[in-house]
Design an enzyme around this catalytic site. Sequence first.
Site: not given
Ligand code: FRU
Length: 540
Positions: A122, A125, A141, A149, A181-182, A250-251, A295
Amino acid sequence: MKLLLTTLACAGTLSAAAADTTITVTKRYLNLPVSQQQGRSVMMYESNGKTLQRFKIRLSAKPEYWVFSDMSAYRGKRIRIRYEGDASALRLLYQDDRITGQDSLYREQRRPQYHFSTRRGWINDPNGMVFYEGEYHLFYQHNPFEREWENMSWGHAVSKDMIHWEELPVALHPDELGTMFSGSAVIDYDNTSGFGKPRKPAMVALYTVDNPDRQIQCLAYSLDKGRTWTKYPGNPLIDSKDKWNSKDTRDPRVFWYAPGKHWVMALNERDGHSIYTSTNLKEWTYQSHTTGFWECPDLFELSVAGKPNEKKWVMYGASNTYMIGSFDGKKFTPESGKHYFSSGSIYAAQTFSNIADRRIQIGWGRIAQRGMPFNNMMLLPTELTLRPTKDGIRLFSEPVKEVNQLFTPAGKWSNQTMRDADQQLAKFNNADALRIRTTIKLSHATDAGLSLFGQRLINYDMNFNMLNGMFYSPQDPTSMELTADIYLDRSSVEVFIDGGAYSYSFERRADDRNNEGFRFWGNNITVKELEVWTGKSIWP
Ligand code: FRU
């Protein structure tokens, strides 16, 4: 199927509840049989009592498809493989220098022919997009172990032209803090972090670690162009759950702010994007917050086309909506928004860092690759520009010029009737990779478009100003014309309208009850311009 059981050197317990087996790594890949019909269980790779990897997998003795682990980092090591699920499938694992299905790799029925997709598993991002020493890095990701996922890791691919990609081993695996994560990546040219070596600046990745309790911001660096990574022992850098009374932090999106000589991090916290600053990438100070985003922040400055001295900042979110405003290094002040220029399958798009003269974006294409051992894809790299429009300054996006190398001219016509235009396109009805640029003139129609086997590639309603489901009003509001630049791949459609003012993408799905092929529709419209190119595969 090759069963290299000999290389598995089973030396452990095999029971129905939990099992383990030990291998000496002699080949590049460990091939693993999986099925979506099987529940997920934990697998661990251990060496000298230390856990190297821990992930969930649907191991199955009746595999639907195979996934793999790239074991090159463990060559020569003895690895204990522990599995908490049904052990009967463990005997099918085998090492090889090829992955199972290598012979049909990139030629699978629904494999995108010129969009990036991963060999197995899979993707979501794009992460850590950075250009360095002639290479574009696309991290993403990734769940290497199934088509859905889970096990978030940073996959990694490199390219010299953003078109032809080579997949490298997973860059960041889940660790004892959680899953990866991202986030983003920068080149620390001035060695502000101290991770670099003389003439060898560190590539620094800032990413979110997710665990059941919280999302924390962490750092890893690489001194070999992203091939291997060291996680910073001082992680996490930011843990702001308590402040926001929410796990949703996050991110991190990091860049160097030259006027202030400091780093900036745009970080999504709960209801918007916060700004943090740092002088060394390790210690971060909270500065401000812009509500209205969720996000995957992006934040960048662009000149307005034709006005080199007029610059604006763009703050961007996962849904591809954005605000335009100013930024002083600590606070973003919105002037207009929210706007959008792209819709459909796109999500969580990111732009490259370390490219001075172009702002290039890649979006995650949420396109289901039905029945395939891989899922989703990346959309074409596009160049973002700010241009004055009748509604104010807006973002435009068009495929980067590198995309042109994929396409060979196959025909060009002007002022065609709909039925003549259909005829010209008929021989391309089943083409895998195709680009069509067309300008339609709606002189006696309120709605019109172009379909392929019943699926509407262009669906324009001039009365409601709706274009494939979203509001669209051309620059000249009295215009009866619409220009669409359409990129068809095996499983996707990407359309750029009126020079990139608006774009959309969706899954390519032929309606099997319809054998029409390409068909222009509308009340007696003129196909003013029609141009076709056939496309090539990017895969060897
Ligand atoms: C966006 C998201 C991000 C997170 C990631 C996890 O698609 O939800 O906010 O870091 O995917 O896979």
